[in-house]
Design a protein around this motif. Structure first.
Motif, PDB file in Angstrom:
ATOM      1  N   PRO A 230      27.886 151.728  -2.737  1.00 45.99           N
ATOM      2  CA  PRO A 230      27.144 151.129  -3.853  1.00 45.99           C
ATOM      3  C   PRO A 230      26.074 152.077  -4.378  1.00 45.99           C
ATOM      4  N   ARG A 231      25.986 152.142  -5.670  1.00 47.96           N
ATOM      5  CA  ARG A 231      25.017 153.054  -6.283  1.00 47.96           C
ATOM      6  C   ARG A 231      23.646 152.396  -6.367  1.00 47.96           C
ATOM      7  N   VAL A 232      22.629 153.150  -6.034  1.00 45.52           N
ATOM      8  CA  VAL A 232      21.264 152.653  -6.136  1.00 45.52           C
ATOM      9  C   VAL A 232      20.884 152.577  -7.614  1.00 45.52           C
ATOM     10  N   ASP A 233      20.387 151.423  -8.020  1.00 49.92           N
ATOM     11  CA  ASP A 233      19.993 151.244  -9.411  1.00 49.92           C
ATOM     12  C   ASP A 233      18.687 152.000  -9.662  1.00 49.92           C
ATOM     13  N   ARG A 234      18.772 153.080 -10.418  1.00 50.46           N
ATOM     14  CA  ARG A 234      17.586 153.858 -10.766  1.00 50.46           C
ATOM     15  C   ARG A 234      17.292 153.758 -12.261  1.00 50.46           C
ATOM     16  N   GLY A 235      17.808 152.718 -12.902  1.00 48.95           N
ATOM     17  CA  GLY A 235      17.628 152.588 -14.339  1.00 48.95           C
ATOM     18  C   GLY A 235      18.739 153.309 -15.086  1.00 48.95           C
ATOM     19  N   SER A 236      18.786 153.110 -16.400  1.00 47.64           N
ATOM     20  CA  SER A 236      19.864 153.714 -17.178  1.00 47.64           C
ATOM     21  C   SER A 236      19.466 153.837 -18.636  1.00 47.64           C
ATOM     22  N   TYR A 288       4.978 151.717 -13.382  1.00 47.82           N
ATOM     23  CA  TYR A 288       5.960 152.796 -13.426  1.00 47.82           C
ATOM     24  C   TYR A 288       7.290 152.334 -14.038  1.00 47.82           C
ATOM     25  N   ASP A 289       7.479 151.029 -14.183  1.00 45.96           N
ATOM     26  CA  ASP A 289       8.781 150.486 -14.554  1.00 45.96           C
ATOM     27  C   ASP A 289       8.888 150.131 -16.027  1.00 45.96           C
ATOM     28  N   LEU A 315      15.904 152.297 -19.803  1.00 46.97           N
ATOM     29  CA  LEU A 315      15.295 151.082 -19.269  1.00 46.97           C
ATOM     30  C   LEU A 315      15.294 151.139 -17.747  1.00 46.97           C
ATOM     31  N   PRO A 316      14.275 150.586 -17.110  1.00 51.47           N
ATOM     32  CA  PRO A 316      14.122 150.692 -15.656  1.00 51.47           C
ATOM     33  C   PRO A 316      15.092 149.793 -14.904  1.00 51.47           C
ATOM     34  N   HIS A 395       7.319 157.540  -8.023  1.00 52.55           N
ATOM     35  CA  HIS A 395       6.963 156.663  -9.142  1.00 52.55           C
ATOM     36  C   HIS A 395       8.034 156.685 -10.228  1.00 52.55           C
ATOM     37  N   ALA A 396       8.780 157.774 -10.324  1.00 51.80           N
ATOM     38  CA  ALA A 396       9.844 157.881 -11.324  1.00 51.80           C
ATOM     39  C   ALA A 396      11.179 157.376 -10.797  1.00 51.80           C
ATOM     40  N   GLY A 397      11.187 156.838  -9.558  1.00 56.28           N
ATOM     41  CA  GLY A 397      12.420 156.317  -8.996  1.00 56.28           C
ATOM     42  C   GLY A 397      13.334 157.377  -8.438  1.00 56.28           C
TER      43      GLY A 397
END
Length: 472
Positions: A230-236, A288-289, A315-316, A395-397
């Motif tokens: 599973p991929r870690v959700d880091r925003g897209s 940060y989000d 978007l975060p 902070h930037a994920g």
């Protein structure tokens, strides 16, 4: 929603993914069936140009520009390597090495490759887009004329719909992902014209013309298979746009500010009050989000000049699909950035390969090595060390880097050297800023943006070639 379902009428699928079947080297067949085969089948179903019978052909040019679809298909089908067989070679004249059952005819060895048998005989391709009714109806007419996909012994029934069929719910999903482990061929803008050139060459030269002579039709997209971790959700990024006229990278603060204001206005006009994640006022989550309004410059190549060619709205993690869709709608409605001495026309990115700086493929790569194009604003005053840079990345994920180096001037061709007045907001205390080069232990998927002003696109990084010289 646009959904195209393919039912395998024999319950099997046979296709040669890379031209190795006739060599005997193909042991596993193509799976899932590539979306590029859908375009080829649609073209064969009703032709192009003056050969169209039930459509005008414009839907093909629209279809080839769609982004890679989600593919709903069984992830672990049974693959059967087929035994070679001899068939009659239709030479038209007698041959000395005669075929036993056909006197005077020569036998030729055929290597059919591999046959795939999935759990369920259904494959569904889905696009989360608002498809025009006329386009869907034209594709539906073509789909009704498709007889097979891949080899001729893979008969299919193809249906086009504006909703996801029930058969998709029982299947696994291959999801487009720049960091995915599977490469699948997809259509791309201009493919229909290439197919036309290939057909014209075949009419003139006959069987001497082969698909392998047109490598420009081979485009691959990265997919994440259902069996991948599973991929870690880091925003897209929810929207990619391009500028009709490039702008100096020194105007990055003005460009991203105009972009943000334009998105907020469009959202207000289309969907009502923008959510706090877009403007930051009253935001209940971590600071940060917030959304990032990113300018995309030409950087990282020897002749790069640092001029801005595109825009991206990020978007975060945790944003629901409805919020993402509304933000995407607002961004795609932006047609002009006006103010601060700028007047720029903007359009949604439609798959054009140039300019490279405006394409998603330039920024969503995976790499262990990244370097800033626009300087990163420090999150607090003080010395810059690996611990502090690791805080920025957290902070930037992003994971913590294993090494870094910093400099006042750009570290990559096309990097932008900004003056304090071009970077700091009027009326606010200025913070130090630096260009930074980062090394990570594992590959990181872009776009990578670090520092205190990443919501304005400052601290944007570009993939860098592997080389030494890190300081940690």
């Amino acid at each position: 929603m646009l959904a195209i379902s393919v039912e395998l009428l024999h319950g099997t699928f046979r296709a040669d993914p890379d031209g190795t079947a006739n060599t005997g080297g193909l042991t596993r067949g193509e799976w899932p069936p590539a979306p590029s085969r859908l375009l080829a089948a649609m073209i064969a179903a009703d032709g192009t140009r003056d050969r169209c019978k039930v459509t005008d052909g414009s839907e093909l040019e629209w279809f080839e520009q769609l982004p890679p679809p989600v593919i709903h298909a069984h992830s672990r089908p049974w693959s059967q390597a087929l035994h070679p067989r001899y068939v009659v070679l239709q030479t038209g004249s007698a041959a000395k090495s005669a075929h036993l059952e056909y006197i005077g005819r020569k036998g030729i060895k055929i290597r059919p490759g591999a046959r795939i048998t999935p759990r369920h005989p259904h494959v569904v391709y889905s696009w989360n887009i608002d498809a025009p009714t006329a386009r869907v109806e034209a594709l539906r007419r073509r789909a009704a004329r498709i007889g097979y996909l891949g080899a001729a012994d893979s008969p299919v029934r193809v249906r086009v719909s504006d909703h996801l069929p029930e058969s998709a719910a029982s299947e696994d999903a291959y999801v487009p992902d720049p960091g995915g482990e599977v490469s699948i061929r997809v259509p791309q803008r201009g493919d229909v014209r290439i197919f036309d050139r290939m057909y014209d060459a075949w009419v003139e030269h006959g069987a001497a013309v082969a698909r392998a002579q047109f490598p420009a039709l081979n485009h691959e997209a990265r997919y994440r298979s259902p069996e991948a971790a599973p991929r870690v959700d880091r925003g897209s990024v929810v929207a990619w746009l391009r500028l009709e006229t490039a702008v100096s990278g020194r105007r990055v603060s003005t460009v991203t500010d105009l972009f943000k204001q334009a998105v907020l206005r469009k959202h207000q006009g289309i969907h009502g009050e923008p959510p706090p994640v877009l403007h930051g006022h009253g935001f209940a989550g971590r600071g940060y989000d917030l959304a990032r309004f990113i300018a995309l410059p030409d950087a990282g190549h020897p002749r790069s000049r640092g001029r801005i060619h595109g825009l991206a709205l990020w978007l975060p993690p945790g944003c629901d699909p409805g919020l993402q869709g509304r933000a995407r709608d607002a961004a795609f409605e932006v047609r002009r950035l006006f103010g601060g001495g700028l007047d720029i026309r903007v359009a949604p990115h439609a798959g054009e390969p140039r300019p490279l700086a405006a394409t998603p493929q330039r920024w969503d790569r995976r790499s262990r090595h990244w370097v800033t194009v626009f300087p990163a604003v420090h999150e607090r005053r003080g010395s810059l060390d690996l611990e502090e840079v690791s805080r920025w990345c957290a902070h930037a994920g992003l994971p913590s880097p294993v090494a870094f180096r910093s400099a006042r001037s750009p570290l990559v061709p096309g990097g932008v050297d900004l003056a304090p007045a071009e970077l700091n907001r009027p009326g606010r205390p200025g913070l130090p800023y630096s260009h930074v080069e980062l090394w990570f232990e594992e590959p990181v998927t872009g776009p990578v943006v670090i520092g205190a002003a990443r919501q304005r696109g400052l601290g944007l990084c570009v993939e860098a070639p592997e080389m030494g010289g890190a300081n940690g």
